[in-house]
Scaffold this active site. Structure first.
Site, PDB file in Angstrom:
ATOM      1  N   ASN A 227      42.686  46.871  78.411  1.00 54.20           N
ATOM      2  CA  ASN A 227      41.632  47.548  77.667  1.00 54.20           C
ATOM      3  C   ASN A 227      40.982  47.908  75.782  1.00 54.20           C
ATOM      4  OD1 ASN A 227      40.350  50.215  76.743  1.00 54.20           O
ATOM      5  ND2 ASN A 227      42.663  51.913  76.945  1.00 54.20           N
TER       6      ASN A 227
ATOM      7  N   LYS B  51      39.970  48.742  73.744  1.00 51.63           N
ATOM      8  CA  LYS B  51      39.455  49.751  72.950  1.00 51.63           C
ATOM      9  C   LYS B  51      38.376  50.131  72.483  1.00 51.63           C
ATOM     10  CE  LYS B  51      43.821  51.369  73.794  1.00 51.63           C
ATOM     11  NZ  LYS B  51      45.235  51.568  73.360  1.00 51.63           N
TER      12      LYS B  51
ATOM     13  N   HIS C 107      42.275  58.473  80.197  1.00 50.82           N
ATOM     14  CA  HIS C 107      43.238  57.844  78.933  1.00 50.82           C
ATOM     15  C   HIS C 107      43.863  58.554  78.077  1.00 50.82           C
ATOM     16  CE1 HIS C 107      44.790  55.064  75.857  1.00 50.82           C
ATOM     17  NE2 HIS C 107      45.120  54.363  76.913  1.00 50.82           N
TER      18      HIS C 107
ATOM     19  N   GLU D 273      44.357  58.545  75.070  1.00 54.56           N
ATOM     20  CA  GLU D 273      43.799  58.942  73.309  1.00 54.56           C
ATOM     21  C   GLU D 273      42.880  59.441  73.673  1.00 54.56           C
ATOM     22  OE1 GLU D 273      43.789  55.066  72.807  1.00 54.56           O
ATOM     23  OE2 GLU D 273      45.951  54.264  72.386  1.00 54.56           O
TER      24      GLU D 273
ATOM     25  N   GLU E 159      51.482  55.106  81.736  1.00 50.99           N
ATOM     26  CA  GLU E 159      51.442  54.664  80.121  1.00 50.99           C
ATOM     27  C   GLU E 159      51.959  55.855  79.555  1.00 50.99           C
ATOM     28  OE1 GLU E 159      47.650  51.590  79.343  1.00 50.99           O
ATOM     29  OE2 GLU E 159      47.426  53.908  79.329  1.00 50.99           O
TER      30      GLU E 159
ATOM     31  N   GLY F 215      51.267  50.684  71.507  1.00 48.37           N
ATOM     32  CA  GLY F 215      50.360  50.097  70.357  1.00 48.37           C
ATOM     33  C   GLY F 215      51.987  50.497  69.628  1.00 48.37           C
TER      34      GLY F 215
ATOM     35  N   SER G  89      52.865  48.456  75.223  1.00 47.79           N
ATOM     36  CA  SER G  89      53.096  47.425  75.038  1.00 47.79           C
ATOM     37  C   SER G  89      52.999  46.069  75.714  1.00 47.79           C
ATOM     38  CB  SER G  89      53.974  47.832  74.081  1.00 47.79           C
ATOM     39  OG  SER G  89      54.046  48.528  73.013  1.00 47.79           O
TER      40      SER G  89
HETATM   41  P1  13P Z   1      48.827  48.665  74.356  1.00 49.46           P
HETATM   42  O1  13P Z   1      49.478  47.382  75.186  1.00 49.46           O
HETATM   43  O2  13P Z   1      48.418  47.774  72.973  1.00 49.46           O
HETATM   44  O3  13P Z   1      50.639  49.236  73.890  1.00 49.46           O
HETATM   45  O4  13P Z   1      48.007  49.811  75.039  1.00 49.46           O
HETATM   46  C1  13P Z   1      48.061  50.300  75.852  1.00 49.46           C
HETATM   47  C2  13P Z   1      47.186  51.060  76.352  1.00 49.46           C
HETATM   48  O5  13P Z   1      46.960  52.526  75.659  1.00 49.46           O
HETATM   49  C3  13P Z   1      46.521  50.449  77.205  1.00 49.46           C
HETATM   50  O6  13P Z   1      45.406  51.082  77.881  1.00 49.46           O
END
Ligand code: 13P
Length: 249
Positions: A10, A12, A95, A97, A167, A173, A213
């Site tokens: 992803n 982002k 997601h 976010e 997640e 992150g 992560s």
């Molecule tokens: P990270 O791997 O950067 O922690 O992000 C995970 C994520 O949100 C994937 O959709």
């Protein structure tokens, strides 16, 4: 039953079209022999370039969001029908976010999943608890409720073709990964919830990924657990070499 492993990146809000092209050129030979499914979920602006550049490779392309209506007065939105028209195969829905910053709710998530299937797209649906919810002991309740509401009203066949990404928000992150046992237990709870509503046979088919992560150092430990069927990878999917190591864990 033996489920396949699905490793999805992803990106982002990262990567310009030229960077996407360079990334795919670098990644292609590094993952060509994997038996795992490889997906890159890229920004809308990169989709067309990415699709052109994965032709004749084993890399698949997904979007990161879509609107549930097919068309209309929704300035700035992109529909499932539009994604399908250029050859997109997957779409991330719900997601954390988007839930946190863009008012995505369990209801819109459910509508989007239905619209994705109506347009022959495969949804990757994200669920996960916040740190606060985990500390209050509400983790299982939160993720099972999100799962139940996300897939409500789908046919058994559609549920089988839904990818769920567990997640935990506190692991995204942050460099903090859920332990593999912890992630596996949460994923088992999600699978049990699916089984409650659709039966064990359906639930055993559903691909459930871990995200938060994931990196090359922890991918094997996570992905070899009984119920973890691969990963949804954020930061570590932005470097082709690192992402390839995760795919080839
Ligand atoms: P990270 O791997 O950067 O922690 O992000 C995970 C994520 O949100 C994937 O959709």
């Amino acid at each position: 039953m033996e489920r396949r492993k699905v490793i999805a990146g992803n990106w982002k809000m990262n990567m310009l079209p030229n960077e996407a092209i360079d990334f795919i050129t670098e990644l292609t030979p590094l993952v060509k022999d994997t038996k795992n499914e490889v997906i890159l979920c890229v920004p809308f602006i990169d989709l067309f370039y990415a699709l052109l550049n994965v032709q004749d490779t084993n890399i698949k392309i997904g979007a990161q969001n879509m609107h549930f209506e097919e068309k209309g007065a929704y300035t700035g939105e992109v529909s499932g029908k539009m994604l399908k028209s250029i050859g997109v195969e997957y779409v991330i829905i719900g997601h954390s976010e988007r839930r946190a910053y863009f008012a995505e709710t369990d209801e819109t998530v459910n509508k989007k999943i239905k619209s994705a299937f109506a347009n022959d797209l495969k949804p990757i649906v994200c669920v996960g608890e916040t740190l606060e919810q985990r500390e209050k002991g509400e983790q299982v309740e939160v993720i099972t409720k999100q799962t139940k509401l996300a897939i409500e009203g789908l046919t058994p066949e559609q549920v089988k073709n839904t990818i769920v990404a567990y997640e935990p928000i506190w692991a995204i992150g942050t460099g903090k990964t859920a332990t593999s046992d912890d992630a596996n237990t949460s994923i088992q709870k999600i699978r049990e919830e699916i089984a409650k509503n659709y039966g064990k046979e359906v639930a055993e088919c559903v691909i459930i990924q871990y995200g938060g992560s994931v990196k090359s150092e922890n991918a094997k430990e996570l992905f070899t657990k009984s119920d973890i069927d691969g990963g949804l990878v954020g930061g570590a999917s932005l470097k082709a070499e690192e992402f390839a190591k995760i795919v080839n864990y």
